[in-house]
Scaffold this active site. Structure first.
Site, short mmCIF file in Angstrom:
data_model
loop_
_atom_site.label_atom_id
_atom_site.label_comp_id
_atom_site.label_asym_id
_atom_site.label_seq_id
_atom_site.Cartn_x
_atom_site.Cartn_y
_atom_site.Cartn_z
N ASP A 32 1.48 0.73 -27.92
CA ASP A 32 1.73 0.33 -26.48
C ASP A 32 3.01 -0.63 -26.54
O ASP A 32 3.98 -0.66 -25.90
CB ASP A 32 0.65 -0.36 -25.88
CG ASP A 32 -0.35 0.43 -24.85
OD1 ASP A 32 0.20 1.29 -24.12
OD2 ASP A 32 -1.38 0.28 -24.93
N LYS A 79 0.50 4.06 -0.10
CA LYS A 79 0.07 5.43 0.80
C LYS A 79 -0.10 5.02 2.18
O LYS A 79 -0.08 6.08 3.06
CB LYS A 79 -1.41 5.71 0.29
CG LYS A 79 -1.67 6.26 -1.07
CD LYS A 79 -3.13 6.71 -1.39
CE LYS A 79 -3.26 6.97 -2.93
NZ LYS A 79 -4.58 7.25 -3.02
N ASN A 125 4.65 4.01 -15.03
CA ASN A 125 4.01 4.51 -15.97
C ASN A 125 2.54 5.09 -15.49
O ASN A 125 1.60 5.05 -16.21
CB ASN A 125 3.91 3.47 -17.20
CG ASN A 125 2.85 2.41 -16.88
OD1 ASN A 125 2.62 1.96 -15.72
ND2 ASN A 125 2.21 1.77 -17.91
N ASP A 175 0.78 -1.23 0.00
CA ASP A 175 0.01 -0.03 -0.25
C ASP A 175 0.99 1.26 0.13
O ASP A 175 1.40 1.61 0.99
CB ASP A 175 -0.82 0.08 1.25
CG ASP A 175 -1.86 1.25 1.35
OD1 ASP A 175 -1.45 2.18 0.41
OD2 ASP A 175 -2.84 1.24 2.17
N ARG A 183 3.35 12.76 -5.97
CA ARG A 183 2.28 12.94 -4.70
C ARG A 183 2.57 11.73 -3.91
O ARG A 183 2.41 11.85 -2.64
CB ARG A 183 0.95 12.67 -5.47
CG ARG A 183 0.86 14.19 -6.13
CD ARG A 183 -0.86 14.25 -6.46
NE ARG A 183 -1.19 13.38 -7.27
CZ ARG A 183 -1.29 13.23 -8.46
NH1 ARG A 183 -0.74 14.56 -9.01
NH2 ARG A 183 -2.01 12.78 -9.08
#
Length: 398
Positions: free
Chosen positions: A164, A73, A94, A71, A102
């Protein structure tokens, strides 16, 4: 070849994972950093194709990797990420521009931990500029880069994620070059790739001809049988009674000699570019009356460059495909999937399949133990939700 290189792959969808897979095939230790539920490509697949409950989309770009579920965050994940970054040669991501910053994982933050890092970013349109925030997806890039307009007599989408895949190959090439440089200089590199640049790069020949020749968009108008705006007749695809045939660059006199038809003989000496529509129309009429066996019998003695248009059912059994080992069947959840092997050979061999595409976080305990985390510390991090670990009896080398 890339044994000794460690890559942290913060990637999803196709461009980033495919780039990481190229590196993994070449021997790099690629660690896929995934969220607790797994990367996006685990949960979606084109044509709703799942094999043994595993996304075929995921299977196409995630072999030879290890997976850690974190995780990003969660505050307790910092210690884990710091050790991972300190152990790595490459960080590959990507996400949309700004997301890694952030998360505290932007270039400057990573360099503070690992000064010689190779930091490779892939996005839709680049890290800056007026299109920075626009969604970067293969079809949209095909449209904006001119590829759709150039691909047919009317706007035509290329029938695969060509941008891609090309973007992935370019990114892997850049990372391999940066790693070679690092081995020489000891210094890292900041690499930036974009789907938009990849879509344009695919068209290098076409764009150079167009702009250098001062062409205008009317040049794209052509007989629908012609394959490109810039090749002379007969270059294109023509329907037969039982198949279609692709015909490459061939002198029109050779074509006339091969087909022995007065209709083609009458136009064979015209300028093959200036009169390409007229020639293609006549040729299409003649070929529509012939079978592939007829064409083969007529073309072979004259050395005409041609090929039957194959579909995917044909491709799987193509003798050259079988000889070259292009496809491989792998076990997946009690079923079988067919995947495309690495496209190059090294000393005559395709790189081995060392690991099947991993389960979410499958190698978390293995990797974090290698980095010095004790079992009780891993248990605490997992209980806090910072990482997800497989059950100990599920920890296995795939």
């Amino acid at each position: 070849m890339l044994q000794g290189m460690r890559v942290l792959s913060f990637c999803h969808y196709l461009q980033g994972p495919a780039a990481a897979q190229y590196l993994a095939d070449m021997g790099a230790d690629v660690i896929k950093i995934e969220p607790s539920r797994g990367a996006f490509e685990r949960h979606w697949s084109g044509a709703s194709t799942f094999v043994g409950e595993v996304s075929a989309f995921f299977l196409s770009a995630n072999r030879n990797k290890r997976s850690v579920a974190i995780d990003l965050k969660h505050p307790d994940s910092r210690k884990v990420l710091t050790r991972l970054i300190a152990s790595a040669d490459v960080v590959l991501e990507n996400y949309r521009p700004g997301v890694m910053d952030r998360l505290g994982l932007g270039y400057d933050a990573i360099r503070a931990i690992k000064p010689d890092i190779i930091y490779a970013s892939a996005s839709g349109y680049g890290a800056d500029g007026p299109l920075r925030e626009r969604p970067g997806q293969d079809l949209l890039i095909q449209a904006r880069s001119g590829l759709v307009a150039a691909s047919g007599a009317t706007p035509t989408v290329v029938g695969c994620a060509a941008v891609d895949q090309h973007g992935a190959a370019l990114l892997a090439m850049g990372i391999a070059a940066a790693y070679a440089g690092k081995l020489t200089t000891g210094e890292g590199t900041r690499i930036e790739g974009s789907l938009f640049s990849a879509g344009i790069d695919l068209q290098t020949e076409s764009l150079t001809l167009y702009y250098s020749g001062k062409r205008t968009r009317e040049r794209f108008d052509r007989d629908p049988h012609l394959g490109t705006w810039f090749h002379e007749a007969p270059y294109g695809v023509y329907a037969l009674t039982d198949a279609s045939v692709a015909i490459s660059l061939n002198p029109m006199r050779r074509m006339a000699d091969a087909l022995q038809d007065d209709r083609l003989a009458a136009v064979a000496d015209l300028d093959p570019y200036a009169e390409r529509d007229r020639i293609a129309t006549v040729l299409a009429e003649i070929l529509s009356e012939l079978s592939f066996a007829d064409v083969e019998r007529k073309f072979e003695p004259h050395g005409v460059w041609y090929e039957r248009v194959a579909d995917y059912d044909d491709l799987l059994h193509d003798p050259q495909v079988v000889h070259s080992g292009v496809f491989q069947t792998i076990p997946v959840g009690g079923a079988e999937a067919i995947i495309v092997n690495h496209p190059l050979r090294y000393d005559g061999h395709v790189p081995a399949l060392r690991r099947l595409p991993p389960d979410v976080g499958e190698h978390g305990r293995e990797i974090l133990t290698e980095l010095g985390f004790a079992s009780d510390e891993l248990a605490r991090l997992a209980e806090a939700g910072a990482i997800v670990l497989p059950a100990e009896d599920e920890d296995h080398d795939r």
